[in-house]
Design an enzyme around this catalytic site. Structure first.
Site, PDB file in Angstrom:
ATOM      1  N   SER A 124      18.717  63.431  70.329  1.00 16.57           N
ATOM      2  CA  SER A 124      17.658  63.153  69.368  1.00 16.57           C
ATOM      3  C   SER A 124      18.221  63.187  67.949  1.00 16.57           C
ATOM      4  O   SER A 124      19.169  63.928  67.659  1.00 16.57           O
ATOM      5  CB  SER A 124      16.590  64.244  69.529  1.00 16.57           C
ATOM      6  OG  SER A 124      15.731  64.264  68.419  1.00 16.57           O
ATOM      7  N   TYR A 148      13.976  73.608  70.104  1.00 13.34           N
ATOM      8  CA  TYR A 148      14.105  72.319  70.807  1.00 13.34           C
ATOM      9  C   TYR A 148      15.389  71.611  70.367  1.00 13.34           C
ATOM     10  O   TYR A 148      16.212  71.196  71.188  1.00 13.34           O
ATOM     11  CB  TYR A 148      12.883  71.422  70.532  1.00 13.34           C
ATOM     12  CG  TYR A 148      13.127  69.983  70.924  1.00 13.34           C
ATOM     13  CD1 TYR A 148      13.179  69.627  72.267  1.00 13.34           C
ATOM     14  CD2 TYR A 148      13.346  68.990  69.967  1.00 13.34           C
ATOM     15  CE1 TYR A 148      13.442  68.297  72.642  1.00 13.34           C
ATOM     16  CE2 TYR A 148      13.604  67.674  70.319  1.00 13.34           C
ATOM     17  CZ  TYR A 148      13.647  67.339  71.660  1.00 13.34           C
ATOM     18  OH  TYR A 148      13.909  66.043  72.025  1.00 13.34           O
ATOM     19  N   LYS A 152      19.213  70.527  72.282  1.00 14.23           N
ATOM     20  CA  LYS A 152      19.878  69.213  72.283  1.00 14.23           C
ATOM     21  C   LYS A 152      21.309  69.346  71.763  1.00 14.23           C
ATOM     22  O   LYS A 152      22.239  68.766  72.332  1.00 14.23           O
ATOM     23  CB  LYS A 152      19.096  68.206  71.422  1.00 14.23           C
ATOM     24  CG  LYS A 152      17.732  67.831  71.988  1.00 14.23           C
ATOM     25  CD  LYS A 152      17.862  67.040  73.281  1.00 14.23           C
ATOM     26  CE  LYS A 152      16.545  66.812  73.978  1.00 14.23           C
ATOM     27  NZ  LYS A 152      16.657  66.280  75.334  1.00 14.23           N
TER      28      LYS A 152
HETATM   29  P1  NAD Z   1       8.270  63.206  78.496  1.00 16.38           P
HETATM   30  O1  NAD Z   1       7.791  64.610  78.406  1.00 16.38           O
HETATM   31  O2  NAD Z   1       7.279  62.116  78.524  1.00 16.38           O
HETATM   32  O3  NAD Z   1       9.247  63.032  79.741  1.00 16.38           O
HETATM   33  C1  NAD Z   1      10.029  64.071  80.247  1.00 16.38           C
HETATM   34  C2  NAD Z   1       9.804  64.115  81.740  1.00 16.38           C
HETATM   35  O4  NAD Z   1      10.617  65.153  82.296  1.00 16.38           O
HETATM   36  C3  NAD Z   1       8.350  64.437  82.105  1.00 16.38           C
HETATM   37  O5  NAD Z   1       7.926  63.512  83.094  1.00 16.38           O
HETATM   38  C4  NAD Z   1       8.425  65.852  82.685  1.00 16.38           C
HETATM   39  O6  NAD Z   1       7.458  66.059  83.699  1.00 16.38           O
HETATM   40  C5  NAD Z   1       9.842  65.886  83.219  1.00 16.38           C
HETATM   41  N1  NAD Z   1      10.443  67.229  83.277  1.00 16.38           N
HETATM   42  C6  NAD Z   1      10.565  68.147  82.300  1.00 16.38           C
HETATM   43  N2  NAD Z   1      11.190  69.243  82.760  1.00 16.38           N
HETATM   44  C7  NAD Z   1      11.470  69.001  84.071  1.00 16.38           C
HETATM   45  C8  NAD Z   1      12.099  69.752  85.086  1.00 16.38           C
HETATM   46  N3  NAD Z   1      12.569  70.992  84.874  1.00 16.38           N
HETATM   47  N4  NAD Z   1      12.212  69.201  86.319  1.00 16.38           N
HETATM   48  C9  NAD Z   1      11.765  67.943  86.565  1.00 16.38           C
HETATM   49  N5  NAD Z   1      11.156  67.196  85.649  1.00 16.38           N
HETATM   50  C10 NAD Z   1      11.015  67.716  84.406  1.00 16.38           C
HETATM   51  O7  NAD Z   1       9.281  63.006  77.264  1.00 16.38           O
HETATM   52  P2  NAD Z   1       9.931  61.667  76.705  1.00 16.38           P
HETATM   53  O8  NAD Z   1       9.310  61.377  75.390  1.00 16.38           O
HETATM   54  O9  NAD Z   1       9.950  60.622  77.748  1.00 16.38           O
HETATM   55  O10 NAD Z   1      11.399  62.185  76.417  1.00 16.38           O
HETATM   56  C11 NAD Z   1      12.458  61.993  77.340  1.00 16.38           C
HETATM   57  C12 NAD Z   1      13.710  62.652  76.777  1.00 16.38           C
HETATM   58  O11 NAD Z   1      13.997  62.104  75.500  1.00 16.38           O
HETATM   59  C13 NAD Z   1      13.599  64.155  76.577  1.00 16.38           C
HETATM   60  O12 NAD Z   1      14.837  64.731  76.900  1.00 16.38           O
HETATM   61  C14 NAD Z   1      13.331  64.289  75.099  1.00 16.38           C
HETATM   62  O13 NAD Z   1      13.787  65.513  74.590  1.00 16.38           O
HETATM   63  C15 NAD Z   1      14.158  63.138  74.545  1.00 16.38           C
HETATM   64  N6  NAD Z   1      13.683  62.650  73.241  1.00 16.38           N
HETATM   65  C16 NAD Z   1      12.375  62.270  73.098  1.00 16.38           C
HETATM   66  C17 NAD Z   1      11.926  61.827  71.867  1.00 16.38           C
HETATM   67  C18 NAD Z   1      10.480  61.458  71.650  1.00 16.38           C
HETATM   68  O14 NAD Z   1      10.020  61.483  70.497  1.00 16.38           O
HETATM   69  N7  NAD Z   1       9.712  61.118  72.667  1.00 16.38           N
HETATM   70  C19 NAD Z   1      12.829  61.721  70.784  1.00 16.38           C
HETATM   71  C20 NAD Z   1      14.160  62.089  70.978  1.00 16.38           C
HETATM   72  C21 NAD Z   1      14.576  62.550  72.227  1.00 16.38           C
HETATM   73  C1  WQD Z   2       6.586  61.421  61.800  1.00 12.48           C
HETATM   74  C2  WQD Z   2       6.049  61.437  60.369  1.00 12.48           C
HETATM   75  C3  WQD Z   2       5.236  63.601  59.674  1.00 12.48           C
HETATM   76  C4  WQD Z   2       1.889  63.757  62.512  1.00 12.48           C
HETATM   77  C5  WQD Z   2       9.698  64.406  66.021  1.00 12.48           C
HETATM   78  C6  WQD Z   2      10.735  65.418  66.408  1.00 12.48           C
HETATM   79  C7  WQD Z   2      12.040  64.721  66.713  1.00 12.48           C
HETATM   80  C8  WQD Z   2      11.852  63.620  67.749  1.00 12.48           C
HETATM   81  C9  WQD Z   2      10.760  62.688  67.350  1.00 12.48           C
HETATM   82  C10 WQD Z   2      12.237  64.583  69.917  1.00 12.48           C
HETATM   83  C11 WQD Z   2       6.465  62.682  59.582  1.00 12.48           C
HETATM   84  C12 WQD Z   2       4.108  62.597  59.722  1.00 12.48           C
HETATM   85  C13 WQD Z   2       2.999  63.358  61.788  1.00 12.48           C
HETATM   86  C14 WQD Z   2       0.632  63.853  61.844  1.00 12.48           C
HETATM   87  C15 WQD Z   2       1.707  63.136  59.794  1.00 12.48           C
HETATM   88  N1  WQD Z   2      11.456  64.163  69.012  1.00 12.48           N
HETATM   89  N2  WQD Z   2       2.908  63.053  60.457  1.00 12.48           N
HETATM   90  N3  WQD Z   2       0.591  63.534  60.510  1.00 12.48           N
HETATM   91  O1  WQD Z   2       8.734  64.854  63.068  1.00 12.48           O
HETATM   92  O2  WQD Z   2       9.903  62.630  62.671  1.00 12.48           O
HETATM   93  O3  WQD Z   2      10.135  63.751  64.835  1.00 12.48           O
HETATM   94  O4  WQD Z   2       9.565  63.429  67.060  1.00 12.48           O
HETATM   95  O5  WQD Z   2      13.424  64.654  69.901  1.00 12.48           O
HETATM   96  O6  WQD Z   2      12.909  65.709  67.176  1.00 12.48           O
HETATM   97  O7  WQD Z   2      10.906  66.339  65.341  1.00 12.48           O
HETATM   98  O8  WQD Z   2       7.977  62.743  64.278  1.00 12.48           O
HETATM   99  O9  WQD Z   2       5.837  61.676  64.766  1.00 12.48           O
HETATM  100  O10 WQD Z   2       5.885  64.172  64.396  1.00 12.48           O
HETATM  101  O11 WQD Z   2       6.255  62.642  62.451  1.00 12.48           O
HETATM  102  O12 WQD Z   2       1.611  62.889  58.601  1.00 12.48           O
HETATM  103  O13 WQD Z   2      -0.397  64.236  62.432  1.00 12.48           O
HETATM  104  O14 WQD Z   2       4.618  61.480  60.420  1.00 12.48           O
HETATM  105  O15 WQD Z   2       5.091  64.469  58.596  1.00 12.48           O
HETATM  106  O16 WQD Z   2       6.650  62.286  58.252  1.00 12.48           O
HETATM  107  P1  WQD Z   2       9.182  63.566  63.584  1.00 12.48           P
HETATM  108  P2  WQD Z   2       6.422  62.831  64.059  1.00 12.48           P
END
Ligand code: NAD
Ligand code: WQD
Length: 342
Positions: A124, A148, A152
């Site tokens: 991430s 979190y 990562k």
């Molecule tokens: P999500 O929660 O929708 O998907 C994760 C899936 O993993 C879910 O289906 C959950 O049930 C499953 N899971 C969690 N722990 C588990 C376990 N111990 N055993 C089996 N299944 C398990 O999340 P997502 O948004 O699809 O994210 C996928 C990956 O990408 C994650 O590693 C997340 O940290 C990373 N990521 C997400 C974002 C984002 O904003 N969505 C941004 C950067 C990185």
């Molecule tokens: C985006 C912008 C907020 C909600 C997060 C995690 C990051 C990654 C992606 C997993 C910011 C603003 C938000 C609201 C708002 N996830 N905001 N009102 O914080 O960039 O990233 O998700 O890896 O690790 O930190 O994403 O969508 O929460 O926020 O004004 O109700 O929207 O301040 O500027 P963020 P976000």
């Protein structure tokens, strides 16, 4: 040979599975539905008209997960399974460290035991902490501000050590920026359990009438309109990045690290306006205090992935909002509604 997709029922995982199936890969999904819904799997089959194997297993349980490695010829792993809510990780650090770290160790140990040499990891942009400038390149200093993010970065460090020790192990660390949008069918999308923490699911729930108004966290940042700027990337583009990374791992490249972002920064108000336009609904909002831990600006330089993976984000914020709206308006209560209507 099969691709094992952990967390394949989740938001990014399900979109990636669709592309794997459409590219004629054999797919094995493992998920424990801790943050997803079994209906997703039916929807993926409906969209692709293809089948895959599924195991309901907690990936922290190495003994149970071993069954998957015994019963299938796994050739590569895309590891999505993790807990992902930043705020929750501050309140429940032990759960986050346990789930995210232990489950990764159990996957990696089994890969070693069964001689599986290709691993794609969901990292991430959070590993860049508070970046000193934008756009962010992969060689920026790494740091984290919450448990979190720490999971990562710890996993990234582990992977770098593993790659150093074993030159035959091929690893892609993919640093996602802000994934949004949904599959164009409107059948799958992001389905947060409670009130969304992230901007775009919150905005869509305001547009559909489930939430009253958006709280915009601060308009006094050093950005063009004062609100936070991020690199929103369509989940379908992101999913495609995983297929490109798998292709690259086939070339025995060792460890590779890529930003997956568009390279464009949009403010909170840009996204509110784009969503209003796409949904033809007003998105009510009010300005409130900054959210602790937020940075002013975060967007990628995706040049390395463009050049080395031949990957590029195709979709802009208009498609992101249109697709998110199609999913939200067709499924106002997410997957829960489907279950209640059965
Ligand atoms: P999500 O929660 O929708 O998907 C994760 C899936 O993993 C879910 O289906 C959950 O049930 C499953 N899971 C969690 N722990 C588990 C376990 N111990 N055993 C089996 N299944 C398990 O999340 P997502 O948004 O699809 O994210 C996928 C990956 O990408 C994650 O590693 C997340 O940290 C990373 N990521 C997400 C974002 C984002 O904003 N969505 C941004 C950067 C990185
Ligand atoms: C985006 C912008 C907020 C909600 C997060 C995690 C990051 C990654 C992606 C997993 C910011 C603003 C938000 C609201 C708002 N996830 N905001 N009102 O914080 O960039 O990233 O998700 O890896 O690790 O930190 O994403 O969508 O929460 O926020 O004004 O109700 O929207 O301040 O500027 P963020 P976000």
């Amino acid at each position: 040979m099969s691709v094992l997709v952990t967390g394949g029922a989740g938001y990014i995982g399900s979109h990636t599975v669709i592309q794997l199936l459409e590219n004629n890969k054999n797919v094995v999904i493992v998920d424990n539905f801790s943050n997803s819904n079994p209906i997703v799997l039916d929807r993926v089959k409906q969209i692709t008209n293809k089948d895959f194997k599924f195991y309901e297993i907690d990936t922290t349980n190495q003994d149970e997960l071993e069954i998957v490695f015994k019963e299938n010829k796994i050739d590569s792993v895309i590891h999505f399974a993790a807990y992902k809510a930043v705020g929750e990780s501050v309140a429940k650090p032990l759960e986050y460290y346990t789930n995210n770290i232990v489950n990764t160790l159990s996957v990696l140990n089994l890969m070693k035991k069964y001689d599986v040499k290709k691993f794609v990891f969901s990292s991430s942009a959070t590993v860049y902490g508070d970046p000193h400038t934008c756009p962010i390149t992969e060689d920026f200093p790494l740091s984290t501000t919450n448990p979190y993010g720490a999971t990562k970065l710890m996993i990234e460090d582990m992977l770098r050590d593993i790659a150093k020790a074993d030159s035959t192990f091929n690893i892609a660390i993919l640093r996602y920026f802000n994934p949004v949008g949904a599959h164009s069918s409107g059948l799958i999308g992001e389905d947060p359990n409670d009130i969304p923490n992230n901007l775009m699911p919150y905005v869509s729930q305001v547009a559909v009438g489930k939430l009253k108004e958006l709280n915009v966290f601060g308009n006094d940042y050093n950005t063009p309109d004062g609100t936070g700027v991020r690199d929103y990337i369509h989940v379908v583009d992101l999913a495609n990045g995983h297929l490109k990374a798998l292709d690259k791992l086939d070339t025995n490249c060792g460890l590779i690290t890529y930003n997956l972002g568009t390279g464009n920064g949009y403010s909170v108000l840009d996204m509110v306006n784009a969503f209003s336009e796409a949904s033809k609904r007003e998105v009510a909002y009010k300005i409130v205090d900054r959210r602790p831990g937020d940075v002013a600006m975060c967007y990628a330089d995706p040049t390395k992935a463009n050049k080395e993976l031949g990957w590029e984000a195709k979709y802009g914020i208009q498609e992101m909002c249109e697709d998110a709206w199609r999913w939200q308006s067709n499924n106002p209560n997410g997957y829960k509604q489907v279950i209640e209507s059965l």
